[in-house]
Each structure stands twice: as C-alpha cells, then as structure tokens.
Design an enzyme around this catalytic site. Structure first.
Site, PDB file in Angstrom:
ATOM      1  N   LYS A  52     -13.159  -6.975 -15.059  1.00  0.00           N
ATOM      2  CA  LYS A  52     -12.694  -7.465 -13.020  1.00  0.00           C
ATOM      3  C   LYS A  52     -14.154  -6.464 -12.914  1.00  0.00           C
ATOM      4  CE  LYS A  52      -8.013  -8.740 -13.147  1.00  0.00           C
ATOM      5  NZ  LYS A  52      -6.552  -8.251 -12.152  1.00  0.00           N
ATOM      6  N   GLN A  96      -3.882  -3.666  -8.495  1.00  0.00           N
ATOM      7  CA  GLN A  96      -3.584  -4.421  -9.827  1.00  0.00           C
ATOM      8  C   GLN A  96      -1.925  -4.280  -9.867  1.00  0.00           C
ATOM      9  OE1 GLN A  96      -5.131  -5.954 -12.445  1.00  0.00           O
ATOM     10  NE2 GLN A  96      -3.587  -6.472 -13.216  1.00  0.00           N
ATOM     11  N   ASP A 119      -6.055 -11.556  -3.993  1.00  0.00           N
ATOM     12  CA  ASP A 119      -5.230 -12.117  -5.109  1.00  0.00           C
ATOM     13  C   ASP A 119      -4.696 -13.537  -4.400  1.00  0.00           C
ATOM     14  OD1 ASP A 119      -5.251 -11.434  -7.486  1.00  0.00           O
ATOM     15  OD2 ASP A 119      -4.532  -9.852  -7.175  1.00  0.00           O
TER      16      ASP A 119
END
Length: 297
Positions: A52, A96, A119
C-alpha cells in the site's frame, strides 16, 4: 470460456486517472498523506502495508509508516490514532487488521476520525453508506463496482447474490448493490453459513460475489449459464510446485469459467482494485480536508 476480468488493467487505468487529482492538490500545496499503522501478529500484514505504501509513493501520495509492537498495551495504539487524528498534514488513517489479540478492533475503528477513515469502516461511515450518502465507500466493494463498470456490466434490475456477510465485503457490497444509484438498483440476496440450499440461491444470480474465505467453495454446479462471477477470496493452499503452495479464490475457477460470461481471476482480479480504491479514498479525503476540488474517476 468466459471473459477474464483483468483487475490489474482496470486498477492501472484508475491510478492514471487519479494522478491528475494528486497533481491538482500538490499544485495547491496539499500533498495527500496516508498514515498506515501496523500492530499485527500476522506476518503477511507487513507485506500488505508495504504494498500500500509503494502504491502511494508511485502516485505521489505521502506514506507514513508507524509500527507498534504486538506486546504493547492497547492504549499505545489508541494514543497513536489520537495523534494522527489531530495532525493537519494527515488526510487518511489505515490501521492494518488484524491487530494484536488484546486490542478490541471495534474500538480501534471508533477512535479513528471518520473524516480520515479511508477504509470506510467507522460506524458513522457505515451509517452514511446504508443511508445512501457515503463519505467513503469500503475499498473492496467499491472496487468491484468499478470493475463491473469498466466491463460494461449493468447492475440495474439484475439479480445479485453476495455469498458472505463480513463487515469488509459482504455487508457493504449488498448495501451498494441495493442503492438507488449507479452501480446499484440490483435485487440483492445475501447468503452465509446459515443459508439453506445455498446452490439454489446462487443459481439465481446474474451477478455473484463470492467472499466466503473458503478455498474453491463455489463451483460450476452452483452457477447458472451466463453469470458474472466476482471472486473476492485469496487463499493459500498446498501445491506441488517450487513454493509449495498456490493462491486460489473462493470459486473453483475451472468449473465456474465454463458457466460464467465473465469472471475475475485469483490473483489479479479484485485484489488490485482494493488497493486502487484505497488511493481513491485517500485522494478524496485530501480534497475534503484541503477544500481543493478535484475530479475523481
């Protein structure tokens, strides 16, 4: 054989379109910034975060990497999130998952500023999604919408079946399919581990999204002719090769491709789109944060 939906190609096109938005923000002295926080016992998480960050750097998005030891108290993570919430030069925050076992991930999500929750998992952002005016769409379901759009597959009036009800894919995917909006207007069924006669439901699908986490769970016998198959799964299974394993989806590709009009491969289907939509959300967050209008693809 069915048409192969190339997620790598669609994601590359989307990143190229995002570049102009990043450049517009940079010209206005606002370089988009994504902070990634890693406190995970899963060895693969470090790889995911690294990928990412590389994606960000290729597009000119600043990537900040914060690592917290898995044995540190939960408060260490919460304090880090609070500091990132307060930092003006941070547009997006991604913690994460999974996090360390002693940390309540629901509390992690609730502590992230909804404006920086790229997210799309904060309860406030979930509520906005369900209500029909999302701030940020969760990356994987949004990426699936973009894949279908790129392939010219219209969801309106179609029977969409989502197999799986996770907060990451299944639930938001169903919500996007039923919205009165582009990429929606589908008659949507959500199936899960308690569904009776699953195959009967999946054979009704014009569009099937498989997100079970079970390797090759859905096969061709469970599909109707001409169905569009979106395979979200990525599972490592033993194989007689140099690596000793191979990656497979939640769909048995060989038998499913004999029925499907179009199907995503694993890898190279949904995965690249998930990462691309994280960039999309980060750029959108930077635009909202800075007040600089940009054109998003």
């Amino acid at each position: 054989m069915s048409d192969l939906i190339d997620g790598e190609a669609v994601a590359a096109d989307l990143r190229a379109e995002l570049q102009s938005a990043v450049d517009t923000l940079a010209d206005a002295d606002h370089r988009p910034t994504l902070a990634t926080v890693l406190m995970s016992p899963d060895p693969a998480s470090e790889t995911y975060v690294s990928m990412k960050q590389n994606d960000c750097e290729e597009l000119g998005i600043n990537a900040r990497d914060i690592e917290i030891g898995v044995d540190e108290p939960a408060e260490e993570l919460f304090e880090t999130i609070a500091e990132l919430n307060d930092e003006d030069d941070v547009d997006g925050i991604l913690v994460q998952s999974p996090v360390a076992d002693h940390v309540d991930y629901r509390e992690v999500l609730e502590r992230i500023d909804p404006e920086k929750d790229v997210d799309g998992f904060h309860p406030a952002n979930v509520g906005r999604l369900v209500a029909g005016y999302p701030r940020y769409k969760p990356c994987t379901p949004h990426g699936i919408q973009k894949l279908l759009e790129a392939e010219g597959i219209d969801t309106e009036g179609k029977d969409a079946v989502v197999v799986g009800r996770s907060r990451i894919v299944g639930k938001p995917m169903a919500n996007l399919f039923i919205q009165k909006a582009p990429g929606g207007n589908a008659t949507t069924t959500v199936c899960h581990s308690r569904t009776d006669d699953l195959a009967e439901k999946t054979r009704q699908a014009d569009i099937l999204v498989a997100a079970t986490g079970v390797p090759e769970f859905i096969d061709g016998s469970m599909l109707s002719e001409g169905v569009v198959v979106i395979d979200v799964g990525i599972n490592r299974v033993d194989a007689d090769n140099e690596k000793g394993y191979e990656l497979v989806g939640d769909v048995d590709f060989e038998s499913a491709s004999e029925k499907a009009s179009a199907i995503t491969p694993v890898p190279g289907g949904v995965g690249p789109m998930t990462r691309a939509m994280l960039l999309y959300n980060t750029v959108k967050a930077a635009s909202r944060h800075s007040g600089v209008d940009v054109a998003l693809p």
